[in-house]
Write an enzyme that holds these catalytic residues in place. Structure first.
Site, PDB file in Angstrom:
ATOM      1  N   ARG A 124      -4.486   2.453 -15.634  1.00  0.00           N
ATOM      2  CA  ARG A 124      -4.978   3.465 -14.701  1.00  0.00           C
ATOM      3  C   ARG A 124      -4.424   4.851 -15.015  1.00  0.00           C
ATOM      4  O   ARG A 124      -3.652   5.423 -14.243  1.00  0.00           O
ATOM      5  CB  ARG A 124      -4.680   3.088 -13.247  1.00  0.00           C
ATOM      6  N   ASP A 157       2.759   0.272  -5.086  1.00  0.00           N
ATOM      7  CA  ASP A 157       1.314   0.357  -5.283  1.00  0.00           C
ATOM      8  C   ASP A 157       1.045   1.407  -6.360  1.00  0.00           C
ATOM      9  O   ASP A 157       1.408   1.225  -7.507  1.00  0.00           O
ATOM     10  CB  ASP A 157       0.598   0.666  -3.968  1.00  0.00           C
ATOM     11  N   ASP A 194       0.821  -1.215   0.000  1.00  0.00           N
ATOM     12  CA  ASP A 194       0.000   0.000   0.000  1.00  0.00           C
ATOM     13  C   ASP A 194       0.857   1.268   0.000  1.00  0.00           C
ATOM     14  O   ASP A 194       0.453   2.304   0.538  1.00  0.00           O
ATOM     15  CB  ASP A 194      -0.956  -0.002   1.208  1.00  0.00           C
ATOM     16  N   ASP A 235      -2.756   8.215  -5.687  1.00  0.00           N
ATOM     17  CA  ASP A 235      -4.069   7.673  -5.333  1.00  0.00           C
ATOM     18  C   ASP A 235      -4.896   8.780  -4.692  1.00  0.00           C
ATOM     19  O   ASP A 235      -4.416   9.465  -3.772  1.00  0.00           O
ATOM     20  CB  ASP A 235      -3.940   6.502  -4.360  1.00  0.00           C
TER      21      ASP A 235
END
Length: 331
Positions: free
Chosen positions: A199, A144, A119, A148
């Site tokens: 992404r 990760d 993470d 984000d």
């Protein structure tokens, strides 16, 4: 020659404040605070970046040193901070920055590379953070994500950043159970997604305006719209490698709904190269996607072209620019 936005933002140190375009346009960072000078590459202690970021008062953080800062844990950034890497070359490694329950943060001209651990993101924005601007940063090779944005964080702009050597590049909205993420609004413009796998971004619930970005040689898809999301893709360049699917749609069920849904994408003026597939979701719902003009009056945009593609390859990410002079602080 392609035009770049906020071209005069380097005229003085604090001219950067409030100059973001799009949803993060109100971010002022440490405009109303004194300078804080980072004088050591140590992870913590007096004169360190961590020490400046934890202080509660507004600060405009600049660097008197160049080099690598190895973070042993996430570096939490408090509200009303500008982390301004202009004039120096600073690389953050080991862990990343965490923007948690904060507002008015500007992060400019830094390198993020080699984040390790479960993470671990380059820049993690959650929860409930707003008025954030990430500008001219180079990000690569984290375990990760690179950026984000989740848990009701909103009014964020990511501009002129360079993303490379990575898989799950940018996640916006982490989970279909987080229905509060319907508030998320993000602008991504003049960025270069350079061979990253997927992404660019992947979005749940929120609204994202993409314009004048260059995405090439992705490994799965370029952009993904999932549960209830809306993506307005405007004058971007999508250049396929082996994988041709530009737009992906994942169907998920919001925690408070009975029916599973994907998201929607509106494509306007995008340039698709090397066989990139431009097809949308059967043409359904494109008219239901928001238009940026509903939220902000102007943004600096031009037609997707070869000249724009050339400029984005050299004018994104960390830049070797001098640190501007600081004028009298605004009271």
């Amino acid at each position: 020659m392609a035009a770049l936005p906020y071209a005069d933002a380097d005229s003085s140190l604090r001219a950067l404040a409030g100059r973001a375009e799009g949803f993060g346009r109100f971010a002022v960072g440490g405009l109303h605070g004194p300078l804080y000078c980072v004088t050591t590459l140590a992870d913590d202690g007096p004169g360190s970046l961590r020490d400046g970021c934890r202080k509660k008062e507004p600060l405009w953080i600049v660097f008197e040193v160049s080099g690598t800062i190895h973070l042993s844990s996430y570096l939490n950034v408090s509200s009303y901070k500008t982390i301004d890497g202009r004039g120096r070359q600073i690389k953050l490694t080991g862990k990343g920055l965490r923007l948690k329950d904060c507002e008015h943060v500007i992060i400019c001209n830094l390198k993020f590379e080699g984040g390790r651990g479960h993470d671990v993101d380059g820049i993690q924005i959650k929860p409930n953070s707003r008025h954030i601007w990430i500008d001219r940063c180079s990000l690569r090779d984290y375990d990760d994500g690179l950026i984000d944005i989740t848990r009701q964080s909103t009014d964020i702009t990511v501009s002129r950043c360079h993303f490379a050597q990575h898989d799950k590049t940018m996640l916006i909205g982490a989970d279909p159970s987080h229905i509060g993420d319907r508030c998320i609004r993000v602008t991504i413009h003049h960025c270069f997604f350079d061979g990253t796998r997927q992404r660019h971004p992947r979005l749940r619930f929120g609204k994202v305006h993409l314009y004048n970005n260059y995405t090439r040689n992705w490994g799965i898809y370029a952009v993904c719209a999932s549960v209830e999301s809306q993506i307005f893709s405007q004058c971007n360049i999508y250049e396929a490698g082996q994988k041709k699917k530009t737009f992906e749609y994942y169907t998920e069920k919001a925690a408070d709904k009975q029916e599973a849904k994907s998201g929607l994408i509106r494509s306007e003026g995008d340039l698709f190269l090397n066989g990139a597939q431009s097809c949308l979701l059967n043409g359904i719902g494109e008219e239901c996607v928001f238009h940026a003009s509903e939220y902000y009056p102007i943004w600096t945009m031009e037609a997707a072209s070869d000249s724009l593609r050339a400029v984005l390859q050299v004018c994104t990410g960390w830049q070797s620019v001098p640190r501007p002079q600081d004028q009298v602080a605004i009271a």
